[in-house]
Enzyme design. Sequence first.
Site, PDB file in Angstrom:
ATOM      1  CG  ASP A 192    -145.748  47.976  45.434  1.00 26.28           C
ATOM      2  OD1 ASP A 192    -145.715  49.126  44.948  1.00 26.28           O
ATOM      3  OD2 ASP A 192    -145.991  46.951  44.760  1.00 26.28           O
TER       4      ASP A 192
ATOM      5  CD  GLU B  52    -145.432  47.024  39.604  1.00 28.86           C
ATOM      6  OE1 GLU B  52    -144.804  46.773  40.642  1.00 28.86           O
ATOM      7  OE2 GLU B  52    -146.628  46.771  39.464  1.00 28.86           O
TER       8      GLU B  52
ATOM      9  CG  HIS C 170    -143.981  43.219  38.683  1.00 28.89           C
ATOM     10  ND1 HIS C 170    -144.865  42.790  37.708  1.00 28.89           N
ATOM     11  CD2 HIS C 170    -144.743  43.642  39.719  1.00 28.89           C
ATOM     12  CE1 HIS C 170    -146.108  42.977  38.134  1.00 28.89           C
ATOM     13  NE2 HIS C 170    -146.068  43.491  39.354  1.00 28.89           N
TER      14      HIS C 170
ATOM     15  CG  ASP D 111    -144.052  41.254  34.759  1.00 30.10           C
ATOM     16  OD1 ASP D 111    -143.872  40.301  33.959  1.00 30.10           O
ATOM     17  OD2 ASP D 111    -144.904  41.233  35.655  1.00 30.10           O
TER      18      ASP D 111
ATOM     19  CD  GLU E 297    -142.647  46.772  44.119  1.00 27.37           C
ATOM     20  OE1 GLU E 297    -142.004  46.022  44.899  1.00 27.37           O
ATOM     21  OE2 GLU E 297    -143.510  46.327  43.355  1.00 27.37           O
TER      22      GLU E 297
ATOM     23  CD  GLU F 174    -144.023  40.813  43.051  1.00 28.86           C
ATOM     24  OE1 GLU F 174    -143.544  41.329  42.019  1.00 28.86           O
ATOM     25  OE2 GLU F 174    -144.907  41.353  43.751  1.00 28.86           O
TER      26      GLU F 174
ATOM     27  CE  LYS G 176    -149.385  45.528  46.063  1.00 28.19           C
ATOM     28  NZ  LYS G 176    -148.484  45.955  44.980  1.00 28.19           N
TER      29      LYS G 176
HETATM   30 MG   LIG Z   1    -145.407  46.512  42.660  1.00 25.70          MG
END
Ligand SMILES: [Mg+2]
Length: 386
Positions: A194, A246, A296, A269, A220, A329, A166
């Site tokens: 991300d 996502e 995702h 997703d 991302e 993922e 992240k």
């Molecule tokens: Mg993400």
Amino acid sequence: MKIVDIIPYVIAQDLEKPFYFSQWDYKARKICLVKIILEDGTYGWGEGYGPADMIETGINFLKPFVIGENVLENEKIWQNMYLRTLDFGRSGIFNAAISAIDVGIWDCKGKVLNQPVSVLLGGVKNEIIHPYATGFYFTDSPTLDEDLRKEAQFYKKEGFKAAKMKVGLGLEKDLHYVHLLKEELGDDVRLMIDSNHAYNYREALELCQKLEHLNIGWFEEPVHPEDYNGYAKLRENTSIPIAGGECEYLKHGFKRLFDADAVDIAQPDLCATGGLTEMKRIATLASSYHKDIVPHSWGTWIAISAAVHFVSNLDQNPGRMFRNAPMIELDRTENPLRDDVVSHAIKVENGEIKVPQLPGLGIDVNQNYLEKYAINNRRETAAVWS
Ligand SMILES: [Mg+2]
């Protein structure tokens, strides 16, 4: 084969070690699962991504339009659910409720026909899939730097070929943590970042410019999900591949993303964007725009298994003899719901996953753990949402 019942379960558990990312912290995990039961007793499991109580409500709304239908007619059922919710939920929770039911229907279909979902989707075009580790969340630990280094060593030892961290904490902190993890992972494990749409275009561009030399796998959700122009401008002005999606729903959301030329990699997703039925359409759309898909995933092994079957069926686009395996993922953060509730047939060996051969998704739910974690108004928890 008729569907005779649909039962949503909201499961929740507080976390031992809360963690945070650019938007909020997680103190618990909370997920909505759904059991689809057929007239002969066969059952399948689905899962929705998003606020679990709301998805449960959506499933209960959809239930009367699905019960009595033939489980093999997934597109007909999907259209019924879509048309019943279109006026009130062109994107969002209703789509996640549709997704949960649809995934459960595909699991049932596989069991009725005694075939893995990958075969029902059209066959396994990709026998090997590379999972990437999602982790490196932040905590208040005074030894956070050392904790992150240990986590990186663990992923390396596990054989992961890629991992995602992240960002979105501000330029200074982001640069510190990205350099720290890049140093620890080396060149053998690809690092993706991300920000969960934490930045505006200029902030995202500045971060890209300072990280381009590190060979970042992708950036991302760099900017707000509605900022299609920001996405497209960033893509034009950085060598780092741009990923996102996502927060998009249905093929219509992805068409907007692709029309804007906003991403290199689309990340639907399937537990939110319409289930496997709609994911097939999104895959066709992505293929026609020559975009990659890396789904995702932030749920239990139901969601992960569905993603594995889906990715195994993705087109090679472009095709060539020597190519990289497609990715999925694999969330590695603490989640007892993922690890306890669902038994599955997926093995990660040397950073690779082979597609399960069992009928349906190749999963089952452990009834004891389901009862332990199911709340559906029976147990108080600090859980906010999954
Ligand atoms: Mg993400």
